[in-house]
Enzyme design. Structure first.
Site, mmCIF file in Angstrom:
data_model
loop_
_atom_site.group_PDB
_atom_site.id
_atom_site.type_symbol
_atom_site.label_atom_id
_atom_site.label_comp_id
_atom_site.label_asym_id
_atom_site.label_seq_id
_atom_site.Cartn_x
_atom_site.Cartn_y
_atom_site.Cartn_z
ATOM 1 N N SER A 50 0.534 -1.707 0.194
ATOM 2 C CA SER A 50 0.187 0.120 0.021
ATOM 3 C C SER A 50 1.295 1.329 0.147
ATOM 4 O O SER A 50 1.958 1.031 0.055
ATOM 5 C CB SER A 50 -0.910 0.569 1.206
ATOM 6 O OG SER A 50 -0.098 0.269 2.700
ATOM 7 N N ASP A 83 -1.530 -0.832 -3.492
ATOM 8 C CA ASP A 83 -2.901 -1.212 -3.152
ATOM 9 C C ASP A 83 -2.867 0.324 -2.707
ATOM 10 O O ASP A 83 -2.418 1.317 -2.048
ATOM 11 C CB ASP A 83 -3.109 -1.848 -2.099
ATOM 12 C CG ASP A 83 -4.259 -2.136 -1.463
ATOM 13 O OD1 ASP A 83 -4.900 -1.959 -2.122
ATOM 14 O OD2 ASP A 83 -4.310 -1.803 -0.053
ATOM 15 N N HIS A 84 -3.738 0.815 -3.172
ATOM 16 C CA HIS A 84 -4.357 2.044 -2.595
ATOM 17 C C HIS A 84 -3.581 3.128 -2.824
ATOM 18 O O HIS A 84 -3.375 4.207 -1.690
ATOM 19 C CB HIS A 84 -5.183 2.250 -1.514
ATOM 20 C CG HIS A 84 -6.464 1.403 -1.527
ATOM 21 N ND1 HIS A 84 -7.203 2.248 -1.221
ATOM 22 C CD2 HIS A 84 -6.511 0.395 -0.616
ATOM 23 C CE1 HIS A 84 -8.639 1.764 -1.154
ATOM 24 N NE2 HIS A 84 -8.406 0.645 -0.696
ATOM 25 N N ASP A 105 -6.516 5.253 -6.032
ATOM 26 C CA ASP A 105 -7.473 5.138 -5.454
ATOM 27 C C ASP A 105 -7.820 6.770 -5.642
ATOM 28 O O ASP A 105 -6.837 7.507 -5.524
ATOM 29 C CB ASP A 105 -6.803 5.048 -4.296
ATOM 30 C CG ASP A 105 -8.447 5.226 -3.154
ATOM 31 O OD1 ASP A 105 -9.518 5.309 -4.044
ATOM 32 O OD2 ASP A 105 -8.742 4.537 -2.145
ATOM 33 N N GLU A 135 -10.846 2.306 -7.920
ATOM 34 C CA GLU A 135 -12.388 2.095 -6.704
ATOM 35 C C GLU A 135 -13.445 3.180 -7.022
ATOM 36 O O GLU A 135 -12.791 4.533 -7.684
ATOM 37 C CB GLU A 135 -11.880 3.042 -5.726
ATOM 38 C CG GLU A 135 -12.852 2.259 -4.307
ATOM 39 C CD GLU A 135 -11.997 2.277 -2.897
ATOM 40 O OE1 GLU A 135 -12.996 3.633 -2.407
ATOM 41 O OE2 GLU A 135 -11.291 1.722 -2.289
ATOM 42 N N HIS A 177 -13.286 -0.702 6.252
ATOM 43 C CA HIS A 177 -11.442 -1.394 6.701
ATOM 44 C C HIS A 177 -11.446 -1.363 7.704
ATOM 45 O O HIS A 177 -11.922 -0.245 8.207
ATOM 46 C CB HIS A 177 -10.238 0.082 5.819
ATOM 47 C CG HIS A 177 -11.135 -0.374 4.054
ATOM 48 N ND1 HIS A 177 -11.148 1.034 3.343
ATOM 49 C CD2 HIS A 177 -10.145 -0.916 3.736
ATOM 50 C CE1 HIS A 177 -11.027 0.480 2.370
ATOM 51 N NE2 HIS A 177 -10.092 -0.233 1.490
ATOM 52 N N HIS A 205 -12.516 -4.820 -1.182
ATOM 53 C CA HIS A 205 -11.617 -4.449 -0.209
ATOM 54 C C HIS A 205 -11.937 -4.521 1.041
ATOM 55 O O HIS A 205 -13.429 -4.442 1.445
ATOM 56 C CB HIS A 205 -11.706 -2.812 -0.370
ATOM 57 C CG HIS A 205 -10.285 -3.119 -1.724
ATOM 58 N ND1 HIS A 205 -9.404 -1.411 -1.644
ATOM 59 C CD2 HIS A 205 -10.615 -2.975 -3.378
ATOM 60 C CE1 HIS A 205 -9.012 -1.674 -2.311
ATOM 61 N NE2 HIS A 205 -9.527 -2.546 -3.500
ATOM 62 N N ASN A 227 -9.712 -9.032 -0.765
ATOM 63 C CA ASN A 227 -8.207 -7.851 -0.058
ATOM 64 C C ASN A 227 -8.697 -8.522 1.470
ATOM 65 O O ASN A 227 -9.417 -8.253 1.910
ATOM 66 C CB ASN A 227 -8.082 -6.293 -0.264
ATOM 67 C CG ASN A 227 -8.018 -6.071 -2.265
ATOM 68 O OD1 ASN A 227 -8.081 -7.032 -2.622
ATOM 69 N ND2 ASN A 227 -7.747 -5.113 -1.780
#
Length: 287
Positions: A50, A83-84, A105, A135, A177, A205, A227
């Site tokens: 991430s 990621d993200h 993202d 996303e 999350h 997610h 995820n």
């Protein structure tokens, strides 16, 4: 085997109607545990780094090169994914370092700005053969908020994918999350509607807050990439804590980090097997 393009793993899972586990890297010990768990299960895994992880390590390159090296040595297919990433420059750097995929993202933007920024990153990735996830519909939880009622609209999602050209879409369907309890309730009808509206795989997610049975139901309804981070971090941390409790005089950090690594491996294998067999399980077996 070894380092594998993310597209290959995603295409295979989507075609089979199964789930593909994508687990977050925190440091080298988690990389080693995630690969060992995948090898124990005999199944592929996606290792995710991430933007926050890159910041923790003082930049993307050190943790990325270690993760890519571990993937190349694995005896099962391993993909490496960013990621993200909200930073476009970081997304481009991951592409240049050899990642198989990136997740840009732009969900914090208004819709039109999200489309514009995501399309720009997608163009850069596709020109270099890299798979891209985006996303739409804010997935809550970075601040602990579950954000109930925030769901991705299928028609808007279809328009977004067409406008950006992304290869996979992370959608808001009720997960959040950083949850430490597996109490989230997914909207299975919305997952099915999104699956029907899109021709790209769906990404879940915030899966740490979702029960096994609900994840299996989500895969059956149309989810592909699953995820997981917080749930797995708990296994590592408990392993470290138990070792330190039992060995209070220890000073060699390899001892307790090794215990955390070992504690993580079986759960990685179990989750990968659960996702891969999801469509074959009865509700009782999945619970």
């Amino acid at each position: 085997m070894a380092l594998t393009p993310t597209r290959e793993l995603m295409d295979a899972a989507a075609a089979a109607g199964t789930g593909q586990g994508a687990f977050n890297v925190i440091h080298l010990e988690t990389v080693e545990a995630l690969v060992a768990g995948a090898e124990a299960a005999g199944l592929p895994v996606i290792l995710q780094i991430s933007e926050n992880c890159a910041k923790f390590h003082g930049g993307l390159e050190p943790v990325a090169l270690a993760t890519l090296a571990a993937a190349r040595k694995a005896s099962v297919p391993v993909a490496v994914h960013l990621d993200h990433a909200e930073d476009e420059a970081l997304a481009r750097q991951a592409v240049d370092l050899g990642f198989g995929s990136i997740m840009y993202d732009g969900a914090h933007f208004e819709y039109e700005q999200n489309v514009e920024a995501t399309a720009c990153v997608a163009k850069y990735a596709h020109e270099r053969g890299v798979y891209i996830e985006a996303e739409l519909g804010k997935v809550g939880g970075k601040d602990g908020a579950h954000a109930p009622g925030v769901l991705t609209d299928p028609a808007e999602a279809a328009a977004f994918v067409a406008a950006t050209g992304v290869d996979a879409l992370a959608v808001a369907v009720g997960s959040s999350h950083a949850m430490t309890e597996r109490s989230a309730a997914l909207n299975l009808e919305r997952i099915a509607a999104l699956k029907a509206a899109l021709d790209v795989p769906l990404v879940l997610h915030g899966s740490s807050g979702v029960s096994d049975a609900n994840i299996v139901a989500a895969i059956t309804a149309g989810m592909t990439k699953i995820n997981v981070s917080t749930h797995l971090n708990g296994f590592f941390t408990r392993g470290v804590r138990e070792y330190l409790d039992a060995n209070p005089a220890v000073v060699d950090s390899r001892k307790y980090l090794g215990a955390g690594r070992a504690a993580l491996v079986p759960e990685v294998a179990r989750l990968l097997q659960l996702f891969a067999l999801a469509t074959d399980l009865s509700p009782v077996e999945a619970s």
